[in-house]
Design a protein around this motif. Structure first.
Motif, PDB file in Angstrom:
ATOM      1  N   GLN A 150       9.596  15.675   9.729  1.00 45.78           N
ATOM      2  CA  GLN A 150      10.361  16.844   9.690  1.00 45.78           C
ATOM      3  C   GLN A 150      11.480  16.806  10.909  1.00 45.78           C
ATOM      4  OE1 GLN A 150       6.869  16.569  10.122  1.00 45.78           O
ATOM      5  NE2 GLN A 150       5.957  17.812   8.456  1.00 45.78           N
ATOM      6  N   THR A 151      11.116  15.894  11.937  1.00 45.04           N
ATOM      7  CA  THR A 151      12.618  15.717  12.809  1.00 45.04           C
ATOM      8  C   THR A 151      13.721  15.202  12.365  1.00 45.04           C
ATOM      9  OG1 THR A 151      11.449  13.494  13.430  1.00 45.04           O
ATOM     10  CG2 THR A 151      10.962  15.399  14.839  1.00 45.04           C
ATOM     11  N   PHE A 152      13.611  14.522  10.990  1.00 41.88           N
ATOM     12  CA  PHE A 152      14.803  14.055  10.274  1.00 41.88           C
ATOM     13  C   PHE A 152      15.898  14.921  10.207  1.00 41.88           C
ATOM     14  CE2 PHE A 152      17.838  11.956   7.691  1.00 41.88           C
ATOM     15  CZ  PHE A 152      17.510  10.635   8.375  1.00 41.88           C
ATOM     16  N   PRO A 153      15.479  16.051   9.206  1.00 43.23           N
ATOM     17  CA  PRO A 153      16.593  16.835   8.799  1.00 43.23           C
ATOM     18  C   PRO A 153      17.147  17.859  10.193  1.00 43.23           C
ATOM     19  CG  PRO A 153      14.281  17.621   7.692  1.00 43.23           C
ATOM     20  CD  PRO A 153      14.207  16.264   8.492  1.00 43.23           C
ATOM     21  N   ASP A 319       6.143  19.731  12.766  1.00 42.77           N
ATOM     22  CA  ASP A 319       4.751  19.513  12.863  1.00 42.77           C
ATOM     23  C   ASP A 319       4.341  18.392  14.269  1.00 42.77           C
ATOM     24  OD1 ASP A 319       1.926  18.451  12.799  1.00 42.77           O
ATOM     25  OD2 ASP A 319       2.006  18.299  10.633  1.00 42.77           O
ATOM     26  N   ALA A 320       4.109  19.163  15.373  1.00 41.13           N
ATOM     27  CA  ALA A 320       3.862  18.287  16.514  1.00 41.13           C
ATOM     28  C   ALA A 320       2.672  17.434  16.371  1.00 41.13           C
ATOM     29  CB  ALA A 320       3.919  19.127  17.748  1.00 41.13           C
ATOM     30  N   TYR A 321       1.963  17.402  15.244  1.00 41.37           N
ATOM     31  CA  TYR A 321       0.920  16.654  15.143  1.00 41.37           C
ATOM     32  C   TYR A 321      -0.223  16.550  15.962  1.00 41.37           C
ATOM     33  CZ  TYR A 321      -1.560  13.181  11.946  1.00 41.37           C
ATOM     34  OH  TYR A 321      -2.261  12.549  11.203  1.00 41.37           O
ATOM     35  N   ASP A 322      -0.593  17.771  16.542  1.00 41.19           N
ATOM     36  CA  ASP A 322      -1.501  18.170  17.550  1.00 41.19           C
ATOM     37  C   ASP A 322      -1.204  17.372  18.745  1.00 41.19           C
ATOM     38  OD1 ASP A 322      -2.724  19.698  15.466  1.00 41.19           O
ATOM     39  OD2 ASP A 322      -3.696  17.970  14.636  1.00 41.19           O
ATOM     40  N   ASN A 323       0.053  16.907  18.801  1.00 35.64           N
ATOM     41  CA  ASN A 323       0.325  16.153  20.156  1.00 35.64           C
ATOM     42  C   ASN A 323      -0.238  14.926  20.133  1.00 35.64           C
ATOM     43  OD1 ASN A 323       2.240  16.096  21.919  1.00 35.64           O
ATOM     44  ND2 ASN A 323       1.385  16.991  23.622  1.00 35.64           N
ATOM     45  N   TRP A 324      -0.719  14.363  19.034  1.00 39.42           N
ATOM     46  CA  TRP A 324      -1.342  13.069  18.720  1.00 39.42           C
ATOM     47  C   TRP A 324      -2.735  12.909  19.579  1.00 39.42           C
ATOM     48  CZ3 TRP A 324       1.141   9.846  15.505  1.00 39.42           C
ATOM     49  CH2 TRP A 324       2.247  10.324  15.212  1.00 39.42           C
ATOM     50  N   THR A 373      15.282   8.114  20.870  1.00 39.09           N
ATOM     51  CA  THR A 373      14.367   7.904  19.923  1.00 39.09           C
ATOM     52  C   THR A 373      13.447   9.469  19.827  1.00 39.09           C
ATOM     53  OG1 THR A 373      13.835   5.694  20.836  1.00 39.09           O
ATOM     54  CG2 THR A 373      11.959   6.758  19.864  1.00 39.09           C
ATOM     55  N   VAL A 374      13.511   9.676  18.728  1.00 40.44           N
ATOM     56  CA  VAL A 374      12.853  11.016  18.404  1.00 40.44           C
ATOM     57  C   VAL A 374      11.370  11.131  18.033  1.00 40.44           C
ATOM     58  CG1 VAL A 374      13.164  13.270  17.351  1.00 40.44           C
ATOM     59  CG2 VAL A 374      15.171  11.708  17.768  1.00 40.44           C
ATOM     60  N   ARG A 375      10.584  11.673  18.401  1.00 40.50           N
ATOM     61  CA  ARG A 375       9.340  11.788  18.051  1.00 40.50           C
ATOM     62  C   ARG A 375       8.445  13.288  17.928  1.00 40.50           C
ATOM     63  NH1 ARG A 375       4.852  11.730  21.769  1.00 40.50           N
ATOM     64  NH2 ARG A 375       5.250  11.587  23.839  1.00 40.50           N
ATOM     65  N   PRO A 376       7.507  13.528  16.988  1.00 43.18           N
ATOM     66  CA  PRO A 376       6.947  14.740  17.098  1.00 43.18           C
ATOM     67  C   PRO A 376       5.891  14.594  18.352  1.00 43.18           C
ATOM     68  CG  PRO A 376       6.269  13.526  15.021  1.00 43.18           C
ATOM     69  CD  PRO A 376       7.263  12.803  15.773  1.00 43.18           C
ATOM     70  N   GLY A 377       5.826  15.856  18.832  1.00 42.01           N
ATOM     71  CA  GLY A 377       4.846  15.785  20.202  1.00 42.01           C
ATOM     72  C   GLY A 377       5.503  15.683  21.508  1.00 42.01           C
ATOM     73  N   PHE A 378       4.924  15.451  22.688  1.00 42.78           N
ATOM     74  CA  PHE A 378       5.410  15.412  23.904  1.00 42.78           C
ATOM     75  C   PHE A 378       4.541  15.071  24.756  1.00 42.78           C
ATOM     76  CE2 PHE A 378       3.777  19.580  23.143  1.00 42.78           C
ATOM     77  CZ  PHE A 378       2.862  19.891  24.427  1.00 42.78           C
ATOM     78  N   SER A 390       2.801  23.589  18.909  1.00 44.11           N
ATOM     79  CA  SER A 390       2.702  22.884  17.529  1.00 44.11           C
ATOM     80  C   SER A 390       3.862  22.888  16.988  1.00 44.11           C
ATOM     81  CB  SER A 390       1.611  23.650  16.377  1.00 44.11           C
ATOM     82  OG  SER A 390       2.364  25.103  16.351  1.00 44.11           O
ATOM     83  N   GLN A 391       4.858  23.179  17.481  1.00 38.31           N
ATOM     84  CA  GLN A 391       6.418  22.796  17.112  1.00 38.31           C
ATOM     85  C   GLN A 391       7.268  22.105  18.045  1.00 38.31           C
ATOM     86  OE1 GLN A 391       7.780  26.744  16.206  1.00 38.31           O
ATOM     87  NE2 GLN A 391       6.417  27.075  14.351  1.00 38.31           N
ATOM     88  N   VAL A 392       6.613  21.363  18.776  1.00 38.12           N
ATOM     89  CA  VAL A 392       7.311  20.518  19.867  1.00 38.12           C
ATOM     90  C   VAL A 392       7.683  19.247  19.405  1.00 38.12           C
ATOM     91  CG1 VAL A 392       7.737  19.991  22.262  1.00 38.12           C
ATOM     92  CG2 VAL A 392       6.290  21.879  21.772  1.00 38.12           C
ATOM     93  N   PHE A 393       9.051  18.702  19.716  1.00 41.31           N
ATOM     94  CA  PHE A 393       9.435  17.138  19.540  1.00 41.31           C
ATOM     95  C   PHE A 393      10.222  16.869  20.616  1.00 41.31           C
ATOM     96  CE2 PHE A 393      13.891  17.180  18.251  1.00 41.31           C
ATOM     97  CZ  PHE A 393      14.013  18.555  17.933  1.00 41.31           C
ATOM     98  N   SER A 394      10.203  15.594  20.820  1.00 45.59           N
ATOM     99  CA  SER A 394      10.409  15.083  22.138  1.00 45.59           C
ATOM    100  C   SER A 394      11.951  14.032  21.754  1.00 45.59           C
ATOM    101  CB  SER A 394       9.793  14.048  22.903  1.00 45.59           C
ATOM    102  OG  SER A 394       8.706  14.747  23.176  1.00 45.59           O
ATOM    103  N   ILE A 395      13.010  13.985  22.381  1.00 43.47           N
ATOM    104  CA  ILE A 395      14.115  13.124  22.078  1.00 43.47           C
ATOM    105  C   ILE A 395      14.081  12.205  23.652  1.00 43.47           C
ATOM    106  CG2 ILE A 395      16.490  12.405  21.998  1.00 43.47           C
ATOM    107  CD1 ILE A 395      16.627  15.224  20.505  1.00 43.47           C
TER     108      ILE A 395
END
Ligand code: 6FA
Ligand code: ABL
Length: 538
Positions: A150-153, A319-324, A373-378, A390-395
């Motif tokens: 989801q981070t790609f678009p 989808d922050a993937y429950d922050n892993w 580098t972009v990843r779901p979660g933080f 649940s909607q957070v991503f990190s750069i």
């Protein structure tokens, strides 16, 4: 028993080196000493997550368990306990515990402008050897589908508006300005692959190659400039842990950016203040050569690591993937089942998704590159805004090639732990200014992307303050502590010695354009070729 080549450390540098030596010299004896134990199942590892019980899918094999390396509740035995930053101390070194981002080297990575001798700039044939053994993939799930993308678009909108183009990153290695794409990894068949599943595998099948685990090399024994063997803590492999070299034998240190300097200090090689610390330590002092044989070299100086800053965002599509957090104990059942069945899906990849680069101008008129580098979660969010976790991503924004700051590593305690003595980030204020301009440029695009919100830093903190007060700027990419041209010569021979070499990240004179494991392995391919060609060896 004596050996012809002793390689110290089974990280990417050591594994490529040991494999190529054992391939080229079928009648010589090659020994690899690794201080840690097994990692992936291939190497004897058995550390399987509870959801994969009964399989041979260890935490090291499953790419999707990467974030659990950090969040583990049990002992994190895979990290080096006596290095004050993250470093891998199992077979595979960093490549068994890292994020798996894998970039083929480019022209500037091995240029004289970055400190390489002219004899090293013809890097392409070595890169080709690496790529033939270990191709990258930007579709890590073997079913060819992309998961958790989801981070790609979102990034496509953000970066597209800022003038970036979407490319296949490893097909265009010299194109690193205003580009983005899917991240490339050294995974295969849905599993962590790297040098362990390739170089180490072929070396292990040869009768002239031997690996011994759980063996710490403290120092090399020497008679002036000639190394005679290695001193270890393992009495089972030689009297008092000593392993001799055959006549004309050679030792290759591949113990990493902290481990290799520590062995050199304990061998009487390095700055006087570091050897003095060894002299204060009873056991280690007893193995030092006489003072007249100390070799004063700038070991530990000249160090770099990419300064990096995390920015946190939310977007309703993410989808922050429950922050892993549940990936070890209670992963999403469908994803776990899919991976167990066919090694496909979310668990076939580590956390990073999109990668991007841009060239930045600096106040000193030098060009510095910035990687994202972009990843779901933080890792952590500091914000005054209410936000949906649940909607957070990190750069992560790192300053890469062109960084001018340098620091120092060495011994940080009387127990001879190793770490930074001078942090290498932003010792030159121009680095900070350049990264700040890059961060501001990315942030300038946020308002053009519907639904995208920057939550850290929030509107109570300026970007300048955020950067000024940032606690850990490190990115685990340490290079330079035994820089080529300063500590080792162009054949990677430690200056002032006849038969001691270094092949690991420590000889790299300046930061690479991207995460370093690819260029490190290509560097090792070139180094071992030069060592084999050098007269006087076994
Ligand atoms: N690099 C990438 O390219 N992509 C990534 O995604 C990436 N991620 C990470 C990451 O997430 C973490 C947490 C870390 C720590 C690093 C990452 N890196 C990434 C960096 C990359 O892994 C390192 O730059 C790379 O592994 C360095 O390779 P070297 O060959 O120079 O050194 P290692 O530390 O890997 O290996 C040294 C080996 O020597 C280890 O196996 C260690 O156990 C062994 N050793 C150390 N001292 C020893 C001693 N005295 N005796 C015997 N063995 C010793
Ligand atoms: C790298 O090259 C870096 O060295 C790692 O720090 C990075 O992982 C990986 N690649 C993946 O991009 C990050 C984790 O995603 C974070 O959760 C963690 O806090 C951080 O490493 C620690 O430095």
């Amino acid at each position: 028993t004596p050996y012809d080549y002793i390689v110290v450390g089974g990280g990417p540098g050591g594994l490529v080196t040991a494999d190529r030596l054992s391939e080229a010299l079928p009648n010589k004896k090659i020994l690899l000493l690794e201080r840690g134990g097994p990692s992936t199942a291939q190497t004897g590892g058995t550390d399987v997550p509870p959801w994969a019980t009964g399989t041979n899918l260890t935490r090291f094999d499953i790419p999707g368990e990467f974030q659990a390396m950090f969040g583990s509740s049990g002992p994190t035995y895979w990290y080096c306990s006596d290095v004050t930053t993250f470093a891998g101390c199992v077979i595979g070194g960093g490549t068994s515990i890292n994020g798996g981002l894998y970039w083929y080297p480019n022209t500037q990575d091995f240029s004289t402008a970055r400190g390489w001798p002219a004899s090293w700039t013809n890097y392409q044939s070595y890169a080709a050897k690496l790529q033939a053994r270990l191709p990258s993939t930007d579709h890590p799930s073997p079913d060819g589908k992309l998961y958790l993308e989801q981070t790609f678009p979102v990034m496509q909108k953000l970066l597209g508006n800022l003038g970036y183009s979407n490319i296949t990153l490893n097909d265009n290695v010299n194109f690193r300005d205003h580009v983005y794409g899917y991240s490339a990894y050294n995974f295969q068949k849905g599993k962590r692959w790297g040098p362990v599943a390739t170089y180490f595998k072929t070396a292990s099948a040869r009768s002239n190659f031997k690996v011994v685990y759980n063996t710490v090399v403290a120092s090399v024994a020497r008679n002036g400039s000639t190394i005679t063997g290695v001193q270890t803590n393992n009495p089972l492999i030689g009297p008092r842990g000593f392993i001799p070299l055959n006549k004309n034998g050679r030792v290759i240190l591949s113990a990493g950016s902290f481990g290799t300097p520590r062995i050199l200090f304990q061998s009487g090689i390095g700055p006087a203040d570091q050897i003095a610390l060894v002299q204060q330590s009873n056991v280690a002092a007893s193995f030092l050569p006489p003072k007249s044989q100390f070799i004063n070299l700038p070991v530990g100086m000249n160090v770099q690591d990419n300064p990096s800053i995390n920015l946190m965002f939310t977007h309703p599509s993410i989808d922050a993937y429950d922050n892993w957090a549940p990936i070890w104990s209670s992963p999403r059942p469908a994803d776990a089942a899919q991976y167990l069945k066919s090694q496909t899906g979310v668990f076939a990849s580590s956390s990073p998704r999109v990668s991007f680069w841009s060239a930045l101008g600096g106040p000193d008129n030098k060009t510095r590159w910035m990687q994202g580098t972009v990843r779901p979660g933080f890792d952590s969010v500091t914000t005054d805004y209410p936000y949906n976790a649940s909607q957070v991503f990190s750069i992560t924004l790192y300053l890469s090639t062109g960084v001018t700051s340098r620091g120092r590593v060495g011994l940080t305690s009387s127990a001879l732990a190793a770490g930074a003595l001078v942090n290498p980030w932003f010792t030159d204020p121009n680095d900070k200014a350049a990264l700040l301009s890059g961060i501001n440029n990315v942030i300038s695009g946020v308002k053009q992307v519907p639904g995208l919100t920057l939550i850290t830093p929030d509107n109570t903190t300026t970007v300048e303050d955020y950067v000024n007060n940032y606690v850990n700027l490190g990115s685990n990419h340490w290079v330079g502590s035994c820089s080529i041209g300063k500590v080792v010569d162009e054949n990677t021979l430690v200056m002032g010695t006849k038969n001691l070499f270094v092949v690991d990240a420590s000889i790299v004179p300046s930061l690479f354009t991207g995460n370093p494991q690819g260029p490190i392995m290509a560097m090792a391919e070139q180094a071992v070729t030069k060592i084999l060609a050098l007269a006087g060896g076994p």
